[in-house]
Design a protein around this motif. Structure first.
Motif, PDB file in Angstrom:
ATOM      1  N   MET A  95       0.983  -1.264   0.085  1.00 42.15           N
ATOM      2  CA  MET A  95       0.058  -0.067  -0.116  1.00 42.15           C
ATOM      3  C   MET A  95       0.944   1.179  -0.001  1.00 42.15           C
ATOM      4  SD  MET A  95      -1.299  -0.197   4.060  1.00 42.15           S
ATOM      5  CE  MET A  95      -2.165   1.314   3.812  1.00 42.15           C
ATOM      6  N   ASN A  96       0.214   2.294  -0.453  1.00 43.79           N
ATOM      7  CA  ASN A  96       0.899   3.632  -0.024  1.00 43.79           C
ATOM      8  C   ASN A  96       0.060   4.433   0.690  1.00 43.79           C
ATOM      9  OD1 ASN A  96      -0.969   4.688  -1.902  1.00 43.79           O
ATOM     10  ND2 ASN A  96       0.615   5.792  -3.166  1.00 43.79           N
ATOM     11  N   VAL A  97       0.811   5.655   1.346  1.00 48.21           N
ATOM     12  CA  VAL A  97       0.145   6.652   2.227  1.00 48.21           C
ATOM     13  C   VAL A  97       0.835   7.935   1.714  1.00 48.21           C
ATOM     14  CG1 VAL A  97       1.650   6.221   4.000  1.00 48.21           C
ATOM     15  CG2 VAL A  97      -0.546   7.326   4.198  1.00 48.21           C
ATOM     16  N   LEU A  98      -0.029   8.902   1.450  1.00 49.43           N
ATOM     17  CA  LEU A  98       0.174  10.099   1.097  1.00 49.43           C
ATOM     18  C   LEU A  98       0.009  11.215   2.315  1.00 49.43           C
ATOM     19  CD1 LEU A  98      -1.432   9.864  -2.348  1.00 49.43           C
ATOM     20  CD2 LEU A  98       0.920   9.714  -2.075  1.00 49.43           C
ATOM     21  N   PHE A  99       0.779  11.844   2.679  1.00 51.75           N
ATOM     22  CA  PHE A  99       0.621  12.720   3.530  1.00 51.75           C
ATOM     23  C   PHE A  99       0.758  14.437   2.854  1.00 51.75           C
ATOM     24  CE2 PHE A  99       2.553   9.324   5.599  1.00 51.75           C
ATOM     25  CZ  PHE A  99       2.007   9.206   6.812  1.00 51.75           C
ATOM     26  N   LEU A 100       0.308  15.397   3.355  1.00 50.00           N
ATOM     27  CA  LEU A 100       0.403  16.908   2.745  1.00 50.00           C
ATOM     28  C   LEU A 100       0.794  17.615   4.166  1.00 50.00           C
ATOM     29  CD1 LEU A 100       0.472  18.659   0.414  1.00 50.00           C
ATOM     30  CD2 LEU A 100      -2.038  19.073   1.002  1.00 50.00           C
ATOM     31  N   GLY A 101       1.802  18.239   4.104  1.00 53.29           N
ATOM     32  CA  GLY A 101       2.091  19.035   5.278  1.00 53.29           C
ATOM     33  C   GLY A 101       3.049  20.200   5.048  1.00 53.29           C
ATOM     34  N   LYS A 102       3.584  20.952   6.218  1.00 52.53           N
ATOM     35  CA  LYS A 102       4.389  21.639   6.215  1.00 52.53           C
ATOM     36  C   LYS A 102       5.524  21.268   7.001  1.00 52.53           C
ATOM     37  CE  LYS A 102       1.462  25.868   5.552  1.00 52.53           C
ATOM     38  NZ  LYS A 102       1.066  27.015   6.073  1.00 52.53           N
ATOM     39  N   LEU A 103       6.637  21.923   6.506  1.00 51.03           N
ATOM     40  CA  LEU A 103       8.037  21.497   7.446  1.00 51.03           C
ATOM     41  C   LEU A 103       8.016  22.332   8.659  1.00 51.03           C
ATOM     42  CD1 LEU A 103      10.851  20.209   7.230  1.00 51.03           C
ATOM     43  CD2 LEU A 103      11.470  22.162   5.697  1.00 51.03           C
ATOM     44  N   VAL A 104       8.421  21.657   9.750  1.00 51.55           N
ATOM     45  CA  VAL A 104       8.778  22.704  10.787  1.00 51.55           C
ATOM     46  C   VAL A 104      10.353  22.818  10.836  1.00 51.55           C
ATOM     47  CG1 VAL A 104       8.920  22.574  13.274  1.00 51.55           C
ATOM     48  CG2 VAL A 104       6.955  21.615  11.969  1.00 51.55           C
ATOM     49  N   GLU A 105      10.575  24.120  10.817  1.00 50.34           N
ATOM     50  CA  GLU A 105      11.938  24.442  10.572  1.00 50.34           C
ATOM     51  C   GLU A 105      12.726  24.478  11.754  1.00 50.34           C
ATOM     52  OE1 GLU A 105      13.300  26.578   7.484  1.00 50.34           O
ATOM     53  OE2 GLU A 105      11.371  26.292   6.363  1.00 50.34           O
ATOM     54  N   GLN A 106      12.911  23.483  12.494  1.00 49.06           N
ATOM     55  CA  GLN A 106      13.608  23.282  13.757  1.00 49.06           C
ATOM     56  C   GLN A 106      14.398  21.901  13.908  1.00 49.06           C
ATOM     57  OE1 GLN A 106      13.385  25.559  16.287  1.00 49.06           O
ATOM     58  NE2 GLN A 106      12.341  26.976  15.209  1.00 49.06           N
ATOM     59  N   LYS A 107      15.296  21.990  14.524  1.00 46.19           N
ATOM     60  CA  LYS A 107      15.920  20.402  14.842  1.00 46.19           C
ATOM     61  C   LYS A 107      15.013  19.662  15.440  1.00 46.19           C
ATOM     62  CE  LYS A 107      20.771  21.303  14.205  1.00 46.19           C
ATOM     63  NZ  LYS A 107      20.993  20.793  13.136  1.00 46.19           N
ATOM     64  N   THR A 108      15.177  18.266  15.483  1.00 50.79           N
ATOM     65  CA  THR A 108      14.257  17.282  15.794  1.00 50.79           C
ATOM     66  C   THR A 108      14.553  17.272  17.233  1.00 50.79           C
ATOM     67  OG1 THR A 108      14.548  15.806  13.988  1.00 50.79           O
ATOM     68  CG2 THR A 108      13.803  14.930  15.913  1.00 50.79           C
ATOM     69  N   SER A 109      15.592  17.481  17.902  1.00 45.64           N
ATOM     70  CA  SER A 109      15.500  17.442  19.328  1.00 45.64           C
ATOM     71  C   SER A 109      14.851  19.024  19.863  1.00 45.64           C
ATOM     72  CB  SER A 109      17.322  17.694  19.658  1.00 45.64           C
ATOM     73  OG  SER A 109      17.835  18.731  19.333  1.00 45.64           O
TER      74      SER A 109
END
Length: 137
Positions: A95-109
């Protein structure tokens, strides 16, 4: 538009007790910077049907989802996105899953630290994501 190889994908589910991380074993995937006026990204993950019930549940909830994605190489720092699932499709035995979103411009930590701080401040359930978005975007 710019297209990149998706190397890993993790879905962060926010619960009253904390953050539950779901790492999806990718068979393939890509991520597209749409370069539109809303700065949206499309993420497509091709996975086994073992994730079907989990992904369909998230899709049917129609809520925003925080994901971490490694782009191009495994050694890259994961990028964090606030997304919604726009489609879940069966393709043969997978299967495939499609996401649509915005990048959060921060380091993961920093993102995880902010989520933990908000939860320590008493935000939970449906109130947690709006508080997160207000402070991060």
């Amino acid at each position: 538009m710019k297209t990149f190889k998706l190397k890993s994908l993790q879905i962060l589910e926010l619960h009253h007790e904390g953050i539950e991380r779901h790492s999806l074993d990718l068979m393939d995937g890509l991520i597209i910077n749409r370069e539109d006026d809303q700065l949206r990204w499309t993420i497509e993950a091709y996975v086994s049907r073992e994730y079907s019930s989990f992904l369909h549940r998230l899709y049917e909830e129609k809520s925003e989802i925080i994901i971490r994605a490694k782009i191009t190489t495994e050694s890259n720092e994961p990028a964090v996105f606030i997304t919604t699932i726009t489609g879940v499709n069966d393709i043969g035995d997978n299967m495939n899953v499609l996401f649509l979103g915005k990048l959060v411009e921060q380091k993961t930590s920093k993102v995880e630290l902010l989520l933990t701080t908000l939860m320590d401040e008493g935000y939970q359930g449906k109130a947690l994501l709006p508080a997160f978005k207000q402070r991060i975007l």
